[in-house]
Design a protein around this motif. Structure first.
Motif, PDB file in Angstrom:
ATOM      1  N   ALA A  39      18.613 -27.047 -58.209  1.00 19.82           N
ATOM      2  CA  ALA A  39      19.525 -27.481 -59.694  1.00 19.82           C
ATOM      3  C   ALA A  39      18.567 -27.401 -60.653  1.00 19.82           C
ATOM      4  N   ARG A  40      17.316 -27.692 -60.688  1.00 18.83           N
ATOM      5  CA  ARG A  40      16.756 -27.938 -62.005  1.00 18.83           C
ATOM      6  C   ARG A  40      15.193 -27.415 -61.550  1.00 18.83           C
ATOM      7  N   PRO A  41      14.995 -26.032 -61.332  1.00 20.54           N
ATOM      8  CA  PRO A  41      13.718 -25.433 -61.094  1.00 20.54           C
ATOM      9  C   PRO A  41      12.725 -25.865 -62.024  1.00 20.54           C
ATOM     10  N   ALA A  42      12.685 -25.833 -63.366  1.00 20.69           N
ATOM     11  CA  ALA A  42      11.847 -26.119 -64.186  1.00 20.69           C
ATOM     12  C   ALA A  42      11.154 -27.392 -64.059  1.00 20.69           C
ATOM     13  N   ASP A  43      11.899 -28.435 -63.364  1.00 19.61           N
ATOM     14  CA  ASP A  43      11.285 -29.721 -63.703  1.00 19.61           C
ATOM     15  C   ASP A  43       9.975 -29.932 -62.776  1.00 19.61           C
ATOM     16  N   ARG A  44       9.412 -30.802 -63.223  1.00 21.72           N
ATOM     17  CA  ARG A  44       7.956 -31.263 -62.758  1.00 21.72           C
ATOM     18  C   ARG A  44       8.062 -32.354 -61.366  1.00 21.72           C
ATOM     19  N   ILE A  45       7.516 -32.217 -60.346  1.00 26.57           N
ATOM     20  CA  ILE A  45       7.553 -33.038 -59.429  1.00 26.57           C
ATOM     21  C   ILE A  45       6.294 -33.732 -58.855  1.00 26.57           C
ATOM     22  N   LEU A  46       6.117 -35.042 -59.040  1.00 21.98           N
ATOM     23  CA  LEU A  46       4.912 -35.863 -58.612  1.00 21.98           C
ATOM     24  C   LEU A  46       5.339 -36.267 -57.247  1.00 21.98           C
ATOM     25  N   TYR A  47       4.428 -36.491 -56.246  1.00 21.34           N
ATOM     26  CA  TYR A  47       4.635 -36.955 -54.984  1.00 21.34           C
ATOM     27  C   TYR A  47       3.484 -38.065 -54.664  1.00 21.34           C
ATOM     28  N   ARG A  48       3.890 -39.088 -54.019  1.00 16.06           N
ATOM     29  CA  ARG A  48       2.823 -39.991 -53.529  1.00 16.06           C
ATOM     30  C   ARG A  48       3.567 -40.437 -52.068  1.00 16.06           C
ATOM     31  N   ASP A  49       2.442 -40.539 -51.322  1.00 11.76           N
ATOM     32  CA  ASP A  49       2.928 -40.791 -49.873  1.00 11.76           C
ATOM     33  C   ASP A  49       2.464 -42.101 -49.544  1.00 11.76           C
ATOM     34  N   LEU A  50       3.054 -43.136 -49.774  1.00  8.74           N
ATOM     35  CA  LEU A  50       2.940 -44.580 -49.706  1.00  8.74           C
ATOM     36  C   LEU A  50       2.695 -44.949 -48.226  1.00  8.74           C
ATOM     37  N   GLY A  51       3.267 -44.348 -47.326  1.00  9.46           N
ATOM     38  CA  GLY A  51       3.322 -44.545 -46.110  1.00  9.46           C
ATOM     39  C   GLY A  51       1.751 -44.303 -45.167  1.00  9.46           C
ATOM     40  N   GLN A  52       1.486 -42.925 -45.733  1.00  4.56           N
ATOM     41  CA  GLN A  52       0.311 -42.493 -44.864  1.00  4.56           C
ATOM     42  C   GLN A  52      -1.064 -42.835 -45.908  1.00  4.56           C
ATOM     43  N   HIS A  53      -0.856 -43.245 -46.966  1.00  3.56           N
ATOM     44  CA  HIS A  53      -1.853 -43.651 -47.998  1.00  3.56           C
ATOM     45  C   HIS A  53      -1.437 -44.740 -48.935  1.00  3.56           C
ATOM     46  N   PRO A  54      -1.367 -45.898 -48.388  1.00  2.86           N
ATOM     47  CA  PRO A  54      -0.875 -47.166 -49.049  1.00  2.86           C
ATOM     48  C   PRO A  54      -1.863 -47.635 -49.998  1.00  2.86           C
ATOM     49  N   PRO A  55      -1.333 -48.036 -51.236  1.00  2.00           N
ATOM     50  CA  PRO A  55      -2.023 -48.759 -52.161  1.00  2.00           C
ATOM     51  C   PRO A  55      -2.667 -50.109 -51.470  1.00  2.00           C
ATOM     52  N   HIS A  56      -3.770 -50.317 -52.152  1.00  2.65           N
ATOM     53  CA  HIS A  56      -4.338 -51.456 -51.900  1.00  2.65           C
ATOM     54  C   HIS A  56      -3.647 -52.692 -52.181  1.00  2.65           C
ATOM     55  N   PRO A  57      -3.572 -53.780 -51.164  1.00  2.21           N
ATOM     56  CA  PRO A  57      -2.860 -54.844 -51.586  1.00  2.21           C
ATOM     57  C   PRO A  57      -3.599 -55.803 -52.752  1.00  2.21           C
ATOM     58  N   VAL A  58      -2.694 -56.473 -53.562  1.00  4.07           N
ATOM     59  CA  VAL A  58      -3.140 -57.160 -54.781  1.00  4.07           C
ATOM     60  C   VAL A  58      -4.347 -58.317 -54.230  1.00  4.07           C
ATOM     61  N   THR A  59      -5.337 -58.568 -54.726  1.00  7.59           N
ATOM     62  CA  THR A  59      -6.302 -59.504 -54.553  1.00  7.59           C
ATOM     63  C   THR A  59      -6.371 -60.488 -55.578  1.00  7.59           C
ATOM     64  N   GLY A  60      -7.410 -61.516 -55.328  1.00  2.00           N
ATOM     65  CA  GLY A  60      -7.698 -62.497 -56.382  1.00  2.00           C
ATOM     66  C   GLY A  60      -8.331 -61.747 -57.658  1.00  2.00           C
ATOM     67  N   ASP A  61      -9.201 -60.791 -57.199  1.00  2.00           N
ATOM     68  CA  ASP A  61      -9.670 -60.092 -58.386  1.00  2.00           C
ATOM     69  C   ASP A  61      -8.623 -59.351 -59.365  1.00  2.00           C
ATOM     70  N   TRP A  62      -7.826 -58.840 -58.592  1.00  2.00           N
ATOM     71  CA  TRP A  62      -7.011 -58.046 -59.006  1.00  2.00           C
ATOM     72  C   TRP A  62      -6.102 -59.006 -60.169  1.00  2.00           C
ATOM     73  N   ILE A  63      -5.824 -59.904 -59.698  1.00  2.00           N
ATOM     74  CA  ILE A  63      -4.832 -60.917 -60.360  1.00  2.00           C
ATOM     75  C   ILE A  63      -5.760 -61.450 -61.457  1.00  2.00           C
ATOM     76  N   HIS A  64      -6.929 -61.690 -61.555  1.00  2.00           N
ATOM     77  CA  HIS A  64      -7.797 -62.227 -62.522  1.00  2.00           C
ATOM     78  C   HIS A  64      -8.034 -61.096 -63.659  1.00  2.00           C
ATOM     79  N   ALA A  65      -8.058 -59.758 -63.134  1.00  2.00           N
ATOM     80  CA  ALA A  65      -8.128 -58.524 -63.971  1.00  2.00           C
ATOM     81  C   ALA A  65      -6.874 -58.237 -64.888  1.00  2.00           C
ATOM     82  N   ALA A  66      -5.895 -58.426 -64.071  1.00  2.00           N
ATOM     83  CA  ALA A  66      -4.574 -58.086 -64.677  1.00  2.00           C
ATOM     84  C   ALA A  66      -4.070 -59.120 -65.702  1.00  2.00           C
ATOM     85  N   PHE A  67      -4.586 -60.382 -65.595  1.00  2.00           N
ATOM     86  CA  PHE A  67      -4.247 -61.452 -66.330  1.00  2.00           C
ATOM     87  C   PHE A  67      -5.245 -61.753 -67.541  1.00  2.00           C
TER      88      PHE A  67
END
Length: 236
Positions: A39-67
């Motif tokens: 339908a829209r061949p010109a559109d850009r497609i980004l892909y991320r496989d969260l099942g095969q390459h899951p993000p790292h879970p949030v940690t205490g260091d992550w929370i410290h950094a984010a805040f």
């Protein structure tokens, strides 16, 4: 040109109907993207496989950094948030998010939960101010007019609102709550049921889901406007 972010969260690597023991949610999300490309061949497609390459879970260091305010962050804090920053940047770029999310034990897969925890970021996707009158929190993506499509699969049946297992469905309600908190409230959902039965009811459900996807693609593609989303700087 619009940008579509395609996410898959199934632990199964293949697609049903193509690969032995393949994933139904991957089949649906791939079908949606294939129809969208037509339908829209010109559109850009980004892909991320969260099942095969899951993000790292949030940690205490992550929370410290984010805040910690960006100007006060130490080098290790930027490292701790690097993956989260990349995930948030992709989300901000996307006009449409298409997520294949199967039901695992009545909720979302661990990889998708890790994704959620990484994109819910103070100062980037939601705001927080203790001194603000009323609610101290506010969504930061509201004016970006993003849309979300959740394509799921369920082993049992009857999980839609008003049906026999609706009370046990913590997939779509959870996703709607989280993305609504960020300001994405235009959400559509289609799911396959009867996977554990594997009989003609599963085949009918798959056929109906793909028909519903075709109709949804037609409607969304016709109304899609390119918003030229700008990736917001880190200012939490």
């Amino acid at each position: 040109m619009a940008t579509l972010l395609h996410l898959d969260a199934s632990a199964r690597p293949g697609r049903s109907g193509v690969d032995p023991h393949g994933s139904h949610s991957r089949r649906l999300s791939a079908h949606f993207v294939e129809q969208w490309r037509l339908a829209r061949p010109a559109d850009r497609i980004l892909y991320r496989d969260l099942g095969q390459h899951p993000p790292h879970p949030v940690t205490g260091d992550w929370i410290h950094a984010a805040f910690t305010k960006p100007e006060a962050r130490e080098p290790w804090m930027h490292d701790a948030l690097a993956e989260s920053d990349a995930l948030v940047d992709e989300l901000l770029e996307a006009d449409l998010i298409v997520a294949g999310v199967p039901m695992y034990n009545f909720g979302v897969p661990a990889g998708f939960k890790a994704y959620i925890d990484n994109i819910v970021r103070v100062g980037r996707t939601f705001g927080f101010d203790r001194s603000r009158q009323g609610l101290p929190y506010w969504p930061m993506l509201t004016d970006m007019h993003k849309r979300l499509v959740v394509l799921g699969s369920r082993g049992d049946y009857g999980y839609e609102p008003g049906q026999r297992m609706a009370h046990a469905n913590h997939v779509e309600p959870h996703i709607r709550t989280v993305f609504g908190y960020l300001g994405i409230e235009d959400v559509h959902g289609i799911a396959v049921e009867y996977d554990e039965f594997g009989d003609e009811r599963l085949q009918r459900s798959l056929t109906q889901a793909e028909r519903d996807i075709d109709s949804l693609v037609e409607a969304l593609a016709a109304s899609q406007k390119t918003t030229h989303n700008i990736v917001a700087p880190i200012h939490d």
